[in-house]
Scaffold this active site. Structure first.
Site, PDB file in Angstrom:
ATOM      1  N   GLN A  59       7.736  24.782  16.507  1.00  0.00           N
ATOM      2  CA  GLN A  59       7.081  25.350  15.394  1.00  0.00           C
ATOM      3  C   GLN A  59       7.576  24.299  14.250  1.00  0.00           C
ATOM      4  OE1 GLN A  59       7.044  29.620  14.827  1.00  0.00           O
ATOM      5  NE2 GLN A  59       7.695  29.374  12.798  1.00  0.00           N
ATOM      6  N   ASP A  60       6.561  24.071  13.362  1.00  0.00           N
ATOM      7  CA  ASP A  60       6.794  23.616  11.946  1.00  0.00           C
ATOM      8  C   ASP A  60       6.739  24.477  10.986  1.00  0.00           C
ATOM      9  OD1 ASP A  60       7.209  21.091  13.246  1.00  0.00           O
ATOM     10  OD2 ASP A  60       5.494  20.000  12.346  1.00  0.00           O
ATOM     11  N   ASN A  61       7.818  24.498   9.729  1.00  0.00           N
ATOM     12  CA  ASN A  61       7.753  25.352   8.825  1.00  0.00           C
ATOM     13  C   ASN A  61       7.848  24.460   7.747  1.00  0.00           C
ATOM     14  OD1 ASN A  61       7.898  27.600  10.441  1.00  0.00           O
ATOM     15  ND2 ASN A  61      10.199  27.488  10.611  1.00  0.00           N
ATOM     16  N   GLU A  73      17.460  37.885  12.681  1.00  0.00           N
ATOM     17  CA  GLU A  73      18.012  37.179  11.426  1.00  0.00           C
ATOM     18  C   GLU A  73      19.214  37.553  11.232  1.00  0.00           C
ATOM     19  OE1 GLU A  73      15.655  36.938   7.580  1.00  0.00           O
ATOM     20  OE2 GLU A  73      16.099  38.962   7.946  1.00  0.00           O
ATOM     21  N   HIS A  82      21.397  30.922   6.242  1.00  0.00           N
ATOM     22  CA  HIS A  82      20.493  31.725   7.034  1.00  0.00           C
ATOM     23  C   HIS A  82      20.930  31.404   8.759  1.00  0.00           C
ATOM     24  CE1 HIS A  82      17.636  32.055   4.158  1.00  0.00           C
ATOM     25  NE2 HIS A  82      18.339  32.722   3.729  1.00  0.00           N
ATOM     26  N   LYS A  96      17.333  23.165  14.272  1.00  0.00           N
ATOM     27  CA  LYS A  96      16.416  22.882  12.964  1.00  0.00           C
ATOM     28  C   LYS A  96      16.659  21.366  12.777  1.00  0.00           C
ATOM     29  CE  LYS A  96      16.857  26.992  10.536  1.00  0.00           C
ATOM     30  NZ  LYS A  96      17.032  27.579   9.275  1.00  0.00           N
ATOM     31  N   ARG A 103       0.541  -1.156   0.027  1.00  0.00           N
ATOM     32  CA  ARG A 103       0.210   0.120   0.053  1.00  0.00           C
ATOM     33  C   ARG A 103       1.120   1.292  -0.006  1.00  0.00           C
ATOM     34  NH1 ARG A 103      -2.722  -0.995   5.449  1.00  0.00           N
ATOM     35  NH2 ARG A 103      -0.259  -1.633   5.902  1.00  0.00           N
ATOM     36  N   TYR A 147      10.460  21.772   8.186  1.00  0.00           N
ATOM     37  CA  TYR A 147      11.370  21.797   9.462  1.00  0.00           C
ATOM     38  C   TYR A 147      10.909  22.259  10.548  1.00  0.00           C
ATOM     39  CZ  TYR A 147      12.356  26.629   7.599  1.00  0.00           C
ATOM     40  OH  TYR A 147      11.970  27.817   7.235  1.00  0.00           O
ATOM     41  N   GLU A 198       7.098   7.273  11.846  1.00  0.00           N
ATOM     42  CA  GLU A 198       6.954   8.352  12.863  1.00  0.00           C
ATOM     43  C   GLU A 198       8.028   9.261  12.613  1.00  0.00           C
ATOM     44  OE1 GLU A 198       7.442   6.342  16.656  1.00  0.00           O
ATOM     45  OE2 GLU A 198       5.368   5.724  16.683  1.00  0.00           O
ATOM     46  N   ASP A 215      19.403  36.873  -0.141  1.00  0.00           N
ATOM     47  CA  ASP A 215      20.566  36.099  -0.207  1.00  0.00           C
ATOM     48  C   ASP A 215      21.508  36.480  -1.205  1.00  0.00           C
ATOM     49  OD1 ASP A 215      19.271  34.366   1.559  1.00  0.00           O
ATOM     50  OD2 ASP A 215      18.471  32.873   0.313  1.00  0.00           O
ATOM     51  N   HIS A 271      22.265  27.511   8.067  1.00  0.00           N
ATOM     52  CA  HIS A 271      21.850  26.447   7.500  1.00  0.00           C
ATOM     53  C   HIS A 271      21.500  27.246   6.074  1.00  0.00           C
ATOM     54  CE1 HIS A 271      17.998  24.321   6.057  1.00  0.00           C
ATOM     55  NE2 HIS A 271      18.767  23.421   6.060  1.00  0.00           N
ATOM     56  N   ARG A 276      18.589  28.437  -0.958  1.00  0.00           N
ATOM     57  CA  ARG A 276      18.195  29.324   0.264  1.00  0.00           C
ATOM     58  C   ARG A 276      19.143  29.273   1.176  1.00  0.00           C
ATOM     59  NH1 ARG A 276      12.422  30.187  -0.331  1.00  0.00           N
ATOM     60  NH2 ARG A 276      11.457  29.096  -2.079  1.00  0.00           N
TER      61      ARG A 276
END
Length: 183
Positions: free
Chosen positions: A46-48, A143, A62, A72, A23, A132, A28, A170, A119, A59
């Protein structure tokens, strides 16, 4: 889950247990109790998600400065990326060194980048979707960033002569030698 140490202390590659049959598959992707030894007192809060339509979209580099510094945990939901962590801890014996891995959707792998690291990632396929987790919310005042191709790092980007697609922000980050606020 199996945790693999990398050449730079505290950066980890995570191999998830993936259970598959005719299937499809199940895994997890995060269970807090599995992270007690890795995370110490930190918690993911938090999830982004990040989506890039074109391959060779870059990208980064950062980071978030204290007190909003972030660890992260990166995984790819669609596509493939070359994911890079750069040690920006001034008192670290590996300051300025980088390590990288390739993450692909469905490979059951994640990349853990602790606080004190820059990153960046380069998409290798069209329509790449990255998710992430972070340990602190985004803070514009905290930042920071560095030039993606700074020779101080010598990152071996898999671009084979292609110019990466960069945001204006960037393109404008300073070199390491010009950045005074790190960790």
């Amino acid at each position: 889950m199996v945790i693999h140490d990398q050449a730079i202390a505290d950066v980890k590659i995570i191999e998830l247990k993936v259970f598959g049959d005719h299937r499809g598959w199940f895994c997890e992707s995060f269970k807090e109790t599995d992270w007690a030894d890795v995370m110490a007192a930190d918690r993911f809060i938090q999830d982004n998600q990040s989506f890039s339509s074109a391959p060779f979209t870059l990208r980064g580099i950062h980071f978030q400065k204290p007190p909003a510094a972030q660890a992260k945990l990166i995984q790819v939901l669609r596509g493939e990326i070359f994911d890079v962590a750069i040690d920006l801890r001034r008192n670290s014996p590996t300051f300025g060194n980088w390590t990288a891995t390739t993450l692909k959707a469905g490979d059951g792998r994640q990349f853990f980048i602790p606080v004190g690291f820059g990153h960046a990632f380069l998409t290798l396929m069209p329509d790449s979707l990255i998710q992430y987790k972070v340990t602190a919310p985004y803070s514009p005042a905290a930042e920071g960033g560095l030039m993606w191709n700074d020779s101080a790092f010598g990152i071996e980007w898999p671009i084979a002569g292609v110019s990466p697609i960069l945001s204006e922000r960037d393109k404008a980050w300073p070199k390491l030698s010009q950045q005074t606020e790190l960790f």
